[in-house]
Design an enzyme around this catalytic site. Structure first.
Site, PDB file in Angstrom:
ATOM      1  N   CYS A  80    -120.761  20.702 149.352  1.00  0.00           N
ATOM      2  CA  CYS A  80    -119.704  21.142 148.057  1.00  0.00           C
ATOM      3  C   CYS A  80    -118.925  20.068 147.748  1.00  0.00           C
ATOM      4  O   CYS A  80    -118.799  19.625 146.379  1.00  0.00           O
ATOM      5  CB  CYS A  80    -118.599  22.053 148.104  1.00  0.00           C
ATOM      6  SG  CYS A  80    -116.940  21.690 149.020  1.00  0.00           S
ATOM      7  N   ASP A 117    -120.163  22.400  89.788  1.00  0.00           N
ATOM      8  CA  ASP A 117    -119.953  20.594  89.329  1.00  0.00           C
ATOM      9  C   ASP A 117    -118.661  19.485  89.230  1.00  0.00           C
ATOM     10  O   ASP A 117    -118.067  20.625  88.711  1.00  0.00           O
ATOM     11  CB  ASP A 117    -121.080  21.079  88.476  1.00  0.00           C
ATOM     12  CG  ASP A 117    -122.633  20.998  88.397  1.00  0.00           C
ATOM     13  OD1 ASP A 117    -122.795  21.041  89.396  1.00  0.00           O
ATOM     14  OD2 ASP A 117    -122.948  21.046  87.423  1.00  0.00           O
ATOM     15  N   CYS A 137    -117.806  22.725 155.301  1.00  0.00           N
ATOM     16  CA  CYS A 137    -116.378  23.041 154.821  1.00  0.00           C
ATOM     17  C   CYS A 137    -115.688  24.503 155.607  1.00  0.00           C
ATOM     18  O   CYS A 137    -116.944  25.419 155.533  1.00  0.00           O
ATOM     19  CB  CYS A 137    -115.505  22.496 154.063  1.00  0.00           C
ATOM     20  SG  CYS A 137    -115.859  23.650 152.363  1.00  0.00           S
TER      21      CYS A 137
HETATM   22 ZN    ZN Z   1    -117.537  22.416 151.248  1.00  0.00          ZN
END
Ligand code: ZN
Length: 540
Positions: A122, A355, A21
């Site tokens: 990605c 206690d 991309c």
């Molecule tokens: Zn990418």
């Protein structure tokens, strides 16, 4: 303009053709100008295409193709959209622009075609998953939780196979760079995570009304992506580097990001290329965004409590999965605090503990609570006082004072030098032999009596067997009748009072039986004071 240089052109061309991309192209060109990533990815893609188109055009002398062919592309778009699912390799081949056909090259790189294409590296994270729409989704998820915060830190969790794909494309790019003698260090490549944050932090902050997104904050917004389709990408690494993938208890898969990174550092380029395609195969779908996880760091609350009941344990008393007492000190205190802080859970600690049948009087016992993932974390002094009043109104078995928000560091004061601190007690003593007032008077004169206390039988199941020296600093007596008297004691913290009185079958020496030459037992015990000057007292 994109911060790219002429020398980057072949690399840009190669990466786009491989199915990267636009933002991944910038990453591999080591562009560290954040603004470049913040543009719409479709616009960046157009710019990149124009950028390499120009180089193409300067060779082919055809300068206006990129802008003028839009109309002719419509028919091709339809086929392009369905292409990745069918035959990714042919697409890559087609994207490689034949030097002589400038026309065709620009056609194939039109943005519309890539809009429907998921990035091979990605897996869509820097595409549609990194957009204003996604920022709105994240912001809405955060708003729905209604947390108190001024700043936030964003954490991003990515599928481990992203590293494998990153490595594959790196090897692919390296070949090109070697040919062109361009030196690029893998360290200079911008990380997906980093680019994602550069883009999304500002967008999310804006959606949340301008809250600052910083690198350190008490409030963390976790964004996680998964990509089942390519989960198997990592699997070959287990055969090449079995050492790196050892099963661990808490992990769902051995293919953690850490393990994958480690194995990729070890594997040779040749071996990697034998097992994994370079560039990587085109995925059909983008990553899925998992539910946004919000987490506020713990807030700490401290105070002092009195316990007026002899049937109330400090912590829930459960034996074999069954409750023995209906409530406990910590539960009574915690209930209104959890409601007000809208906290999921808590850890309770105190300066020692009594206690179940022992009361704690005087100024009370310091305690602190860690509140886990509180949705509200800021309270004024007045509000803290109101919470304290709510606790005190809820039960007459306990009372809280000095309730306040403290820092994690300040909590250490409570445990600090605990052994050296002193505690004051009052015990009601029974003696087998009848006593007169004078018979016990000598006890008042005893100072700094050192006891050797062998771990009491009643706590032996949870504490190691040892002989611990403990000091009884002073004692005083108040005669009641011929078989009873009150014994006041000031002792070193950690002294077992009950065992000092009855002797614990000779395990505590000396003991009150030896001192009085009579069997003695303890009928009641109260803690009068715990001398720890923390937390600071708050005037009533
Ligand atoms: Zn990418």
């Amino acid at each position: 303009m994109l911060p790219l240089k002429e020398k980057d052109k072949p690399l840009v061309q190669k990466l786009l053709s491989a199915g990267c991309c636009a933002r991944c192209v910038l990453r591999f060109c080591c562009v560290s100008v954040q603004a470049a990533y913040r543009k719409l990815h479709q616009d960046t893609l157009k710019e990149l295409q124009a950028f390499i188109g120009q180089s193409e055009n300067s060779e082919s002398q055809d300068s206006s193709v990129a802008e003028s062919t839009d109309g002719n592309n419509k028919s091709q778009d339809a086929t392009a959209a369905s292409e990745p699912t069918e035959d990714p390799p042919s697409k890559r081949a087609k994207l490689e622009p034949p030097p002589s056909e400038g026309d065709k090259a620009t056609d194939d790189l039109t943005p519309k075609e890539d809009e429907s294409s998921v990035c091979v590296v990605c897996l869509g994270i820097l595409q549609e998953l990194c957009s204003p729409t996604q920022a709105v989704k994240i912001a809405e998820a955060v708003k729905a939780e209604k947390y108190d915060f001024d700043t936030l830190v964003m954490s991003v969790s990515l599928p481990a196979q992203l590293c494998v794909r990153e490595h594959s494309i790196w090897l692919h790019a390296k070949k090109e760079m070697k040919e062109k003698s361009i030196a690029v260090d893998k360290e200079d490549v911008i990380q997906v995570k980093e680019a994602f944050k550069w883009i999304m932090q500002g967008l999310v902050a804006k959606e949340l009304g301008g809250v600052a997104v910083v690198t350190r904050s008490l409030f963390e917004v976790g964004v996680e992506f998964t990509h089942p389709e390519t989960d198997a990408d990592c699997h070959f690494l287990a055969t090449t580097c079995s050492d790196c993938f050892r099963p661990t208890k808490n992990k769902k898969s051995v293919f953690t990001r850490m393990a994958v990174v480690k194995s990729l550092e070890k594997i040779s380029d040749a071996k990697f290329l034998k097992h994994f395609p370079s560039p990587p195969a085109r995925p059909t779908v983008s990553c899925s965004a998992q539910d946004v996880q919000c987490l506020h760091m713990s807030v700490f609350v401290a105070g002092r409590y009195n316990k007026f009941s002899r049937t109330l344990p400090q912590t829930p008393w459960v034996i074999d999965g069954e409750r023995r007492m209906e409530s406990s000190v910590e539960e009574i205190i915690a209930a209104p605090i959890l409601t007000n802080f809208r906290s999921e859970d808590f850890n309770f600690s105190s300066s020692g503990r009594e206690d179940v049948d022992v009361r704690t009087l005087g100024n009370g016992r310091p305690f602190a609570m860690e509140l886990l993932n509180p949705h509200r974390s800021r309270f004024s002094k007045v509000e803290m006082k109101q919470i304290q009043e709510t606790i005190n109104a809820s039960s007459d078995k306990i009372r809280v004072r000095d309730l306040q928000i403290v820092s994690r560091e300040a909590m250490a004061h409570m445990k600090e030098g605990e052994e050296e601190k002193t505690k004051t007690y009052t015990a009601l003593i029974w003696t087998e032999k009848p006593i007169k007032k004078d018979d016990i008077a000598f006890i008042d004169e005893i100072k700094d009596l050192t006891l050797d206390q062998k771990t009491p039988l009643r706590v032996l199941h949870r504490r190691a067997l040892a002989v611990r020296p403990r000091v009884v600093h002073s004692m005083n007596t108040r005669y009641v009748d011929s078989h009873h008297f009150y014994l006041g004691l000031k002792t070193q913290a950690g002294t077992y009072i009950k065992e000092f009185v009855h002797g614990d079958f000779g395990r505590t020496k000396p003991n009150l039986c030896l001192l009085l030459q009579s069997d003695t037992d303890i009928l009641e015990l109260d803690v009068e004071s715990v001398d720890v000057d923390w937390p600071p007292s708050i005037p009533e």
